[in-house]
Design a protein around this motif. Sequence first.
Motif, PDB file in Angstrom:
ATOM      1  N   THR A 133      71.098  72.555  42.444  1.00 20.51           N
ATOM      2  CA  THR A 133      70.218  71.849  43.388  1.00 20.51           C
ATOM      3  C   THR A 133      69.729  70.540  42.799  1.00 20.51           C
ATOM      4  O   THR A 133      69.566  69.543  43.499  1.00 20.51           O
ATOM      5  CB  THR A 133      69.021  72.747  43.767  1.00 20.51           C
ATOM      6  OG1 THR A 133      69.497  73.897  44.448  1.00 20.51           O
ATOM      7  CG2 THR A 133      68.035  72.002  44.658  1.00 20.51           C
ATOM      8  N   PHE A 134      69.464  70.541  41.487  1.00 19.08           N
ATOM      9  CA  PHE A 134      68.965  69.336  40.825  1.00 19.08           C
ATOM     10  C   PHE A 134      70.074  68.616  40.055  1.00 19.08           C
ATOM     11  O   PHE A 134      69.832  67.970  39.031  1.00 19.08           O
ATOM     12  CB  PHE A 134      67.794  69.694  39.910  1.00 19.08           C
ATOM     13  CG  PHE A 134      66.597  70.198  40.663  1.00 19.08           C
ATOM     14  CD1 PHE A 134      65.817  69.326  41.408  1.00 19.08           C
ATOM     15  CD2 PHE A 134      66.263  71.539  40.665  1.00 19.08           C
ATOM     16  CE1 PHE A 134      64.720  69.779  42.118  1.00 19.08           C
ATOM     17  CE2 PHE A 134      65.175  72.005  41.365  1.00 19.08           C
ATOM     18  CZ  PHE A 134      64.392  71.126  42.107  1.00 19.08           C
ATOM     19  N   TYR A 241      51.421  65.306  44.943  1.00 22.57           N
ATOM     20  CA  TYR A 241      52.342  64.392  44.260  1.00 22.57           C
ATOM     21  C   TYR A 241      51.976  64.399  42.783  1.00 22.57           C
ATOM     22  O   TYR A 241      50.838  64.140  42.403  1.00 22.57           O
ATOM     23  CB  TYR A 241      52.231  62.977  44.822  1.00 22.57           C
ATOM     24  CG  TYR A 241      52.762  61.922  43.881  1.00 22.57           C
ATOM     25  CD1 TYR A 241      54.120  61.882  43.544  1.00 22.57           C
ATOM     26  CD2 TYR A 241      51.924  60.969  43.306  1.00 22.57           C
ATOM     27  CE1 TYR A 241      54.610  60.937  42.673  1.00 22.57           C
ATOM     28  CE2 TYR A 241      52.408  60.007  42.434  1.00 22.57           C
ATOM     29  CZ  TYR A 241      53.752  59.995  42.123  1.00 22.57           C
ATOM     30  OH  TYR A 241      54.248  59.059  41.248  1.00 22.57           O
ATOM     31  N   ILE A 245      57.263  63.353  38.273  1.00 24.51           N
ATOM     32  CA  ILE A 245      58.195  64.287  38.902  1.00 24.51           C
ATOM     33  C   ILE A 245      59.008  63.514  39.943  1.00 24.51           C
ATOM     34  O   ILE A 245      58.482  63.091  40.966  1.00 24.51           O
ATOM     35  CB  ILE A 245      57.460  65.468  39.559  1.00 24.51           C
ATOM     36  CG1 ILE A 245      56.662  66.227  38.508  1.00 24.51           C
ATOM     37  CG2 ILE A 245      58.438  66.382  40.275  1.00 24.51           C
ATOM     38  CD1 ILE A 245      57.488  66.830  37.404  1.00 24.51           C
ATOM     39  N   GLN A 247      62.012  64.499  41.487  1.00 25.74           N
ATOM     40  CA  GLN A 247      62.550  65.303  42.572  1.00 25.74           C
ATOM     41  C   GLN A 247      61.980  66.708  42.503  1.00 25.74           C
ATOM     42  O   GLN A 247      61.727  67.247  41.418  1.00 25.74           O
ATOM     43  CB  GLN A 247      64.077  65.351  42.504  1.00 25.74           C
ATOM     44  CG  GLN A 247      64.639  65.766  41.159  1.00 25.74           C
ATOM     45  CD  GLN A 247      66.149  65.821  41.157  1.00 25.74           C
ATOM     46  OE1 GLN A 247      66.770  66.005  42.199  1.00 25.74           O
ATOM     47  NE2 GLN A 247      66.755  65.668  39.984  1.00 25.74           N
ATOM     48  N   SER A 248      61.730  67.289  43.653  1.00 31.50           N
ATOM     49  CA  SER A 248      61.175  68.642  43.711  1.00 31.50           C
ATOM     50  C   SER A 248      61.616  69.308  45.002  1.00 31.50           C
ATOM     51  O   SER A 248      62.079  68.657  45.935  1.00 31.50           O
ATOM     52  CB  SER A 248      59.638  68.602  43.625  1.00 31.50           C
ATOM     53  OG  SER A 248      59.100  67.888  44.716  1.00 31.50           O
ATOM     54  N   ARG A 249      61.464  70.617  45.041  1.00 29.65           N
ATOM     55  CA  ARG A 249      61.780  71.418  46.213  1.00 29.65           C
ATOM     56  C   ARG A 249      60.672  72.444  46.421  1.00 29.65           C
ATOM     57  O   ARG A 249      59.921  72.771  45.505  1.00 29.65           O
ATOM     58  CB  ARG A 249      63.115  72.151  46.044  1.00 29.65           C
ATOM     59  CG  ARG A 249      64.315  71.252  45.845  1.00 29.65           C
ATOM     60  CD  ARG A 249      64.705  70.520  47.108  1.00 29.65           C
ATOM     61  NE  ARG A 249      65.966  69.809  46.934  1.00 29.65           N
ATOM     62  CZ  ARG A 249      66.093  68.597  46.419  1.00 29.65           C
ATOM     63  NH1 ARG A 249      64.993  67.956  46.014  1.00 29.65           N
ATOM     64  NH2 ARG A 249      67.270  68.021  46.317  1.00 29.65           N
ATOM     65  N   SER A 277      63.007  70.689  51.435  1.00 26.91           N
ATOM     66  CA  SER A 277      62.795  69.347  50.881  1.00 26.91           C
ATOM     67  C   SER A 277      61.791  68.584  51.724  1.00 26.91           C
ATOM     68  O   SER A 277      61.753  68.715  52.952  1.00 26.91           O
ATOM     69  CB  SER A 277      64.119  68.572  50.840  1.00 26.91           C
ATOM     70  OG  SER A 277      65.062  69.219  50.030  1.00 26.91           O
ATOM     71  N   GLN A 281      58.410  62.029  48.444  1.00 20.97           N
ATOM     72  CA  GLN A 281      57.854  62.707  47.281  1.00 20.97           C
ATOM     73  C   GLN A 281      57.024  61.773  46.408  1.00 20.97           C
ATOM     74  O   GLN A 281      56.756  62.067  45.258  1.00 20.97           O
ATOM     75  CB  GLN A 281      58.979  63.333  46.458  1.00 20.97           C
ATOM     76  CG  GLN A 281      59.774  64.369  47.241  1.00 20.97           C
ATOM     77  CD  GLN A 281      60.811  65.085  46.398  1.00 20.97           C
ATOM     78  OE1 GLN A 281      60.800  65.012  45.178  1.00 20.97           O
ATOM     79  NE2 GLN A 281      61.727  65.781  47.056  1.00 20.97           N
ATOM     80  N   LEU A 297      56.276  75.289  44.281  1.00 24.49           N
ATOM     81  CA  LEU A 297      56.835  73.952  44.040  1.00 24.49           C
ATOM     82  C   LEU A 297      57.721  74.021  42.806  1.00 24.49           C
ATOM     83  O   LEU A 297      57.299  74.501  41.756  1.00 24.49           O
ATOM     84  CB  LEU A 297      55.720  72.936  43.837  1.00 24.49           C
ATOM     85  CG  LEU A 297      56.160  71.480  43.650  1.00 24.49           C
ATOM     86  CD1 LEU A 297      56.819  70.934  44.916  1.00 24.49           C
ATOM     87  CD2 LEU A 297      54.961  70.600  43.275  1.00 24.49           C
ATOM     88  N   SER A 299      60.644  71.974  40.317  1.00 22.73           N
ATOM     89  CA  SER A 299      61.354  70.783  39.866  1.00 22.73           C
ATOM     90  C   SER A 299      61.932  71.120  38.489  1.00 22.73           C
ATOM     91  O   SER A 299      61.592  72.155  37.922  1.00 22.73           O
ATOM     92  CB  SER A 299      60.424  69.569  39.782  1.00 22.73           C
ATOM     93  OG  SER A 299      59.540  69.690  38.688  1.00 22.73           O
ATOM     94  N   PRO A 300      62.801  70.276  37.941  1.00 23.45           N
ATOM     95  CA  PRO A 300      63.352  70.590  36.613  1.00 23.45           C
ATOM     96  C   PRO A 300      62.251  70.820  35.578  1.00 23.45           C
ATOM     97  O   PRO A 300      61.452  69.937  35.301  1.00 23.45           O
ATOM     98  CB  PRO A 300      64.188  69.346  36.288  1.00 23.45           C
ATOM     99  CG  PRO A 300      64.609  68.840  37.627  1.00 23.45           C
ATOM    100  CD  PRO A 300      63.431  69.078  38.522  1.00 23.45           C
TER     101      PRO A 300
END
Length: 504
Positions: A133-134, A241, A245, A247-249, A277, A281, A297, A299-300
């Motif tokens: 996904t990332f 926010y 970060i 990118q996040s999902r 999504s 963001q 939430l 994110s990597p």
Amino acid sequence: MVSYGKDFITAFPENTGYFYWYTSCSSLRITALHNDTNFTVHFNNKQTPSSVLQSGQTVLFPGTAKVYRLGSSSNSIRITSEKDIVVHSFSQTDIGEDTTPEKSVQSHVVQPIINLGKVYLIPRLNQSDLIQTFNGSLPPFWSQRYSSFKLIIINAEDTENNVTIFKSISGSVQEEKNKLSSYQLLQMQADASLIKVESSHKVAVILTHSCLEMTTSCKCNMIVNQILPTQFQGQNFVVPYIPGIIQSRLLMTSNDMSASLSHNNVQLQPSPSGFLSLSDQTESQYVKASGYVSLTLISPGLIFEVIPENMFAACYLLQFYSDISSTKKALVIAETGSKNNVHKQNIPVTNTQWTEITGTKYSSDESGCLVIPGQYEVQSEPLSWAESLAHCTSLQKQLACPTTEDIQMELANTINTTEEGWIGLRRSLMSTDWYWQRQTPSSTSLSPSSADYVHWADGHPQEILKGLCASLLLNQDDEFKWKSAKCCEKKRPVCYTPPIYLNP
């Protein structure tokens, strides 16, 4: 929901960093909210000698054992205290042999046992889906056993606990039953098939990954997320926010299979792996669910639950880590109309840049607080006005002084009897003016102040010879009106315990 309490239970998940041979350390950071706080740490059927903390003081308790193996063990850690404390769990692995080693760091707030529950929904995470996904790739020598998420279930009570694990496999739900003895824990593999945990008594549930690799450069992060039980689900969420970060999902869990999530009245469409999504963001977003859900939430290197709007509070104790970064920030979301009332300690937060969150009454800002609210109590023994003043002071309280309409309403919502009680209002023999007279535990002197707000009953106050002191009608039918009375009459004291603020 508050994160302070007197009884906590947790465990130290495995933190491998890059490889097993690097130095790893774990600790519990225990902070007292009150002076002379005695606390004890229990581990493996043993307990440390009690320690004493003062208000705002933090102590580190070093980690004694990590949960390495699957299955049950006694490696849980329980913290008990006579007064309210806050507990943070902290883990760090130093990576590299130069003078500035990289760090795999994770910290989280340990929830007090009062916040734990018997039913938990588990985010359905699959590591390979998450990495792809990332835009990452599976690391070399990837395997299901050593690379997947793990779930730690801790029995939070001193009794045998029946724990049922629910899995969805090939469209059917399968149950796996386990028994945990007092304060025992169970660690198991957690993949997208794991959907729910139910228990006969309270448990703590921790979702963890010892080394989540999101890149091809052999770098990874430890992941720890203490899952909240279903009683803390909600329908409205502010997704923050977080600077840095990119990118996040979002991942939604719910017992309601038809529940959906929307942003600006547009329903969010999940990917095949269930990730949702947000289009923008770069700022905090407000999302709504059609039913009660939990929202995570992702994110990597970062996984945490977003608290719903119904769990917002007015007081937080923040613990910053000076050994990690010289830049310490907190993300604050407050009602726009009250943003100027946000305080750090007892000092207003100023010189901040607030950003209104579109379509909401909230604003967000990068930047603690009321610990125990004030309390009213009607004493049982009738006394004179002067005796009532002295009696309240002897209890480390003060005679109630409803000096504003808001305070009067607060008092009225707290008590309801059929009698009369003394309040801290009396009359001057010299000027005949009414004034508030207070004597607090921190001062032996009386501090008079004029009575700008009054709530007299019809026919009161009477002439000065008929009453120099004020009493309160202690019931709803009389609208909690005030009466003038002779100070030597016997009435029940209405004592007030001032609120306690955290001022380390």
